[in-house]
Design a protein around this motif. Structure first.
Motif, PDB file in Angstrom:
ATOM      1  N   ARG A  56       0.839  -1.187   0.000  1.00 19.93           N
ATOM      2  CA  ARG A  56       0.000   0.000   0.000  1.00 19.93           C
ATOM      3  C   ARG A  56       0.880   1.243   0.000  1.00 19.93           C
ATOM      4  O   ARG A  56       1.952   1.259   0.616  1.00 19.93           O
ATOM      5  N   GLU A  57       0.411   2.288  -0.681  1.00 19.32           N
ATOM      6  CA  GLU A  57       1.171   3.518  -0.738  1.00 19.32           C
ATOM      7  C   GLU A  57       0.245   4.721  -0.569  1.00 19.32           C
ATOM      8  O   GLU A  57      -0.917   4.678  -0.998  1.00 19.32           O
ATOM      9  N   LEU A  58       0.784   5.765   0.051  1.00 26.82           N
ATOM     10  CA  LEU A  58       0.028   6.997   0.221  1.00 26.82           C
ATOM     11  C   LEU A  58      -0.053   7.722  -1.111  1.00 26.82           C
ATOM     12  O   LEU A  58       0.964   7.925  -1.780  1.00 26.82           O
ATOM     13  N   VAL A  59      -1.258   8.118  -1.483  1.00 19.34           N
ATOM     14  CA  VAL A  59      -1.477   8.822  -2.738  1.00 19.34           C
ATOM     15  C   VAL A  59      -1.638  10.323  -2.502  1.00 19.34           C
ATOM     16  O   VAL A  59      -1.034  11.137  -3.195  1.00 19.34           O
ATOM     17  N   ALA A  60      -2.483  10.675  -1.533  1.00 23.43           N
ATOM     18  CA  ALA A  60      -2.766  12.093  -1.290  1.00 23.43           C
ATOM     19  C   ALA A  60      -3.277  12.268   0.127  1.00 23.43           C
ATOM     20  O   ALA A  60      -3.923  11.371   0.680  1.00 23.43           O
ATOM     21  N   LEU A  61      -2.994  13.439   0.694  1.00 18.30           N
ATOM     22  CA  LEU A  61      -3.427  13.750   2.048  1.00 18.30           C
ATOM     23  C   LEU A  61      -3.904  15.194   2.097  1.00 18.30           C
ATOM     24  O   LEU A  61      -3.377  16.055   1.379  1.00 18.30           O
ATOM     25  N   ILE A  62      -4.906  15.445   2.943  1.00 21.30           N
ATOM     26  CA  ILE A  62      -5.386  16.800   3.152  1.00 21.30           C
ATOM     27  C   ILE A  62      -5.539  17.024   4.651  1.00 21.30           C
ATOM     28  O   ILE A  62      -6.119  16.197   5.357  1.00 21.30           O
ATOM     29  N   THR A  63      -5.012  18.148   5.138  1.00 25.05           N
ATOM     30  CA  THR A  63      -5.081  18.420   6.572  1.00 25.05           C
ATOM     31  C   THR A  63      -6.462  18.922   6.965  1.00 25.05           C
ATOM     32  O   THR A  63      -7.281  19.288   6.118  1.00 25.05           O
ATOM     33  N   SER A  64      -6.677  18.949   8.270  1.00 24.89           N
ATOM     34  CA  SER A  64      -7.951  19.417   8.768  1.00 24.89           C
ATOM     35  C   SER A  64      -8.017  20.940   8.805  1.00 24.89           C
ATOM     36  O   SER A  64      -9.014  21.521   8.408  1.00 24.89           O
ATOM     37  N   VAL A  65      -6.970  21.561   9.236  1.00 26.00           N
ATOM     38  CA  VAL A  65      -6.928  23.016   9.337  1.00 26.00           C
ATOM     39  C   VAL A  65      -6.222  23.560   8.107  1.00 26.00           C
ATOM     40  O   VAL A  65      -5.089  23.196   7.816  1.00 26.00           O
ATOM     41  N   GLY A  66      -6.918  24.382   7.389  1.00 27.98           N
ATOM     42  CA  GLY A  66      -6.306  24.998   6.216  1.00 27.98           C
ATOM     43  C   GLY A  66      -6.373  24.172   4.948  1.00 27.98           C
ATOM     44  O   GLY A  66      -6.116  24.683   3.863  1.00 27.98           O
TER      45      GLY A  66
END
Length: 114
Positions: free
Chosen positions: A44-54
């Protein structure tokens, strides 16, 4: 905690898909959210991430400029817009919670093939 992905399917190279992940059982707006994928025979690999703040985003190099992660906190949903899809994007895509990826959805299959 429940994460339910949808939107996968079969698409031709160069096509587009939008994945959705509806979250429940926790305060969605408090957590970063991410998409991972796993291709047959690969880790498994990380594709995309989005933070909670901002809503700061981060992407795997091979998808930069083609994929876009976004979130709608009012709908407890995180999205992955995928464009210019390639056969090597074929994988099961998973939605995950937080920077520790402590909860995972069941996954949705994306197949890019002519």
């Amino acid at each position: 905690v429940q994460l339910v992905e949808s939107g996968g399917g079969l698409v031709q190279p160069g096509g587009s898909l939008r994945l959705s992940c509806v979250a429940s059982g926790f305060t969605f707006s408090d957590y970063a959210m991410s998409w991972h994928r796993q291709a047959p025979g690969k880790e498994r690999e990380l594709v995309a991430l989005i933070t909670s703040v901002g809503g700061v985003t981060n992407y795997k190099d091979s998808v930069k400029g083609r994929f876009a992660i976004s979130r709608d906190d009012a709908k407890n949903t995180v999205y992955l817009q995928m464009s210019s899809l390639k056969p090597e994007d074929t994988a099961v895509y998973y939605c995950t919670r937080g920077f520790g990826y402590d909860h995972w959805g069941q996954g949705t299959q994306v197949t890019v093939s002519s």
